[in-house]
Design an enzyme around this catalytic site. Sequence first.
Site, PDB file in Angstrom:
ATOM      1  N   ARG A  21      -0.346  -9.136 -20.805  1.00  8.37           N
ATOM      2  CA  ARG A  21      -1.384  -8.792 -21.745  1.00  8.37           C
ATOM      3  C   ARG A  21      -0.625  -8.118 -23.028  1.00  8.37           C
ATOM      4  O   ARG A  21      -0.722  -8.220 -24.287  1.00  8.37           O
ATOM      5  CB  ARG A  21      -2.452  -8.025 -21.535  1.00  8.37           C
ATOM      6  CG  ARG A  21      -3.440  -8.533 -20.771  1.00  8.37           C
ATOM      7  CD  ARG A  21      -4.715  -7.679 -20.581  1.00  8.37           C
ATOM      8  NE  ARG A  21      -5.361  -7.162 -21.915  1.00  8.37           N
ATOM      9  CZ  ARG A  21      -5.101  -6.219 -22.292  1.00  8.37           C
ATOM     10  NH1 ARG A  21      -4.407  -5.166 -21.817  1.00  8.37           N
ATOM     11  NH2 ARG A  21      -5.787  -5.795 -23.345  1.00  8.37           N
ATOM     12  N   ASP A  80      -6.993  -0.758 -26.258  1.00 11.55           N
ATOM     13  CA  ASP A  80      -7.593  -0.962 -25.041  1.00 11.55           C
ATOM     14  C   ASP A  80      -8.060   0.549 -24.281  1.00 11.55           C
ATOM     15  O   ASP A  80      -7.234   1.269 -24.696  1.00 11.55           O
ATOM     16  CB  ASP A  80      -6.838  -1.679 -24.101  1.00 11.55           C
ATOM     17  CG  ASP A  80      -7.853  -2.212 -23.144  1.00 11.55           C
ATOM     18  OD1 ASP A  80      -8.074  -1.962 -22.255  1.00 11.55           O
ATOM     19  OD2 ASP A  80      -8.493  -3.463 -23.599  1.00 11.55           O
ATOM     20  N   PRO A  95       0.856  -1.256  -0.145  1.00 11.09           N
ATOM     21  CA  PRO A  95      -0.045   0.088  -0.171  1.00 11.09           C
ATOM     22  C   PRO A  95       0.902   1.301  -0.043  1.00 11.09           C
ATOM     23  O   PRO A  95       0.308   2.455  -0.236  1.00 11.09           O
ATOM     24  CB  PRO A  95      -0.692  -0.178   1.191  1.00 11.09           C
ATOM     25  CG  PRO A  95      -0.840  -1.403   1.531  1.00 11.09           C
ATOM     26  CD  PRO A  95       0.771  -2.124   1.163  1.00 11.09           C
ATOM     27  N   GLU A 111       1.253  -7.663   7.465  1.00 10.72           N
ATOM     28  CA  GLU A 111       1.716  -7.132   8.593  1.00 10.72           C
ATOM     29  C   GLU A 111       3.239  -6.347   7.993  1.00 10.72           C
ATOM     30  O   GLU A 111       3.585  -5.448   8.509  1.00 10.72           O
ATOM     31  CB  GLU A 111       2.292  -7.855   9.631  1.00 10.72           C
ATOM     32  CG  GLU A 111       1.068  -8.174  10.402  1.00 10.72           C
ATOM     33  CD  GLU A 111       0.251  -9.571  10.070  1.00 10.72           C
ATOM     34  OE1 GLU A 111       0.869  -9.987   8.854  1.00 10.72           O
ATOM     35  OE2 GLU A 111      -0.824  -9.886  10.504  1.00 10.72           O
TER      36      GLU A 111
HETATM   37  C1  J9Q Z   1       0.856  -6.522   0.228  1.00  6.75           C
HETATM   38  N1  J9Q Z   1      -2.619  -4.678   1.065  1.00  6.75           N
HETATM   39  O1  J9Q Z   1      -2.504  -3.227  -1.464  1.00  6.75           O
HETATM   40  C2  J9Q Z   1      -2.480  -2.516  -2.360  1.00  6.75           C
HETATM   41  N2  J9Q Z   1      -1.838  -2.687  -3.231  1.00  6.75           N
HETATM   42  C3  J9Q Z   1      -1.060  -3.677  -2.724  1.00  6.75           C
HETATM   43  C4  J9Q Z   1      -1.386  -3.991  -1.499  1.00  6.75           C
HETATM   44  C5  J9Q Z   1      -1.126  -5.032  -0.557  1.00  6.75           C
HETATM   45  C6  J9Q Z   1      -1.514  -5.190   0.837  1.00  6.75           C
HETATM   46  C7  J9Q Z   1      -1.034  -6.219   1.614  1.00  6.75           C
HETATM   47  C8  J9Q Z   1       0.140  -6.893   1.417  1.00  6.75           C
HETATM   48  C9  J9Q Z   1       0.200  -5.610  -0.682  1.00  6.75           C
END
Ligand code: J9Q
Length: 247
Positions: free
Chosen positions: A153, A168, A89, A116
């Site tokens: 793709r 696309d 994230p 975590e």
């Molecule tokens: C690894 N939430 O969330 C959004 N993009 C990647 C992730 C993510 C997560 C938890 C672990 C990636």
Amino acid sequence: MTVDIVTIFPAMIEGPLAAGILGRAIESGLLDVKVRDLRDYTTDRHRVVDDVPYGGGPGMVLKPDPIFRALDAIEAERGAPLTVVLTSPQGKCFTQAEAQRLSTRPHVVMLCGRYEGFDDRIRQRVTEELSIGDYVLTGGELPALVILDAVARFVPGVVGDEQSVAEDSFSRGLLDFPQFTRPAEIDDLRVPDVLLSGNHAEIRKWRKRAALSRTLERRPDLLASADLDDEEQAILRELKGASDGRD
Ligand code: J9Q
């Protein structure tokens, strides 16, 4: 293209890759996906991959040493510096442009983390940290599959119709126009007459307008960077005029 995926849940990757367009690309040799179990790169009897966080707190953190060992093994096999993708994230937003860019690499490593997180020192070895959206997941396996799908793709031959890849919607920066197939009417719902008319100039124009109208309604943010031809700019001005003062 070769993709090494490092995970503590190989089955989460292997299942989805057995079917569909990616499954066929793997079968045909266009795509080589090597799923690597992080536990294979531990050295202790219990194959431990995580540990408690320094400083305390809930949850477990992925240990750095198995990840370093996995990356060292892949690098030794490749004999060249690695492209290492980490999904988290905290990464920059994964986009269609990023998918296209990654698709030009002959080899990519994807690291799948747990919710975590990793020991932060593994970021030393990460070349791109990418987020697929602002929501919480249990781990990086699904984001890795999402990125692999979007990247694959673009590998020539993976998608049968090269034209559909090039044209696309997101490549153009607009949402798709609505599609219909037979029957021409169902439950009083009719396919727009113009699509049955055989008038290809009119169909093209209807589709342009429909794509622009949808984008204006649902994703106006996309219009700022969409590359529109003169006709599209004119239609958009018209649509904006028509929606003026509505709501
Ligand atoms: C690894 N939430 O969330 C959004 N993009 C990647 C992730 C993510 C997560 C938890 C672990 C990636």
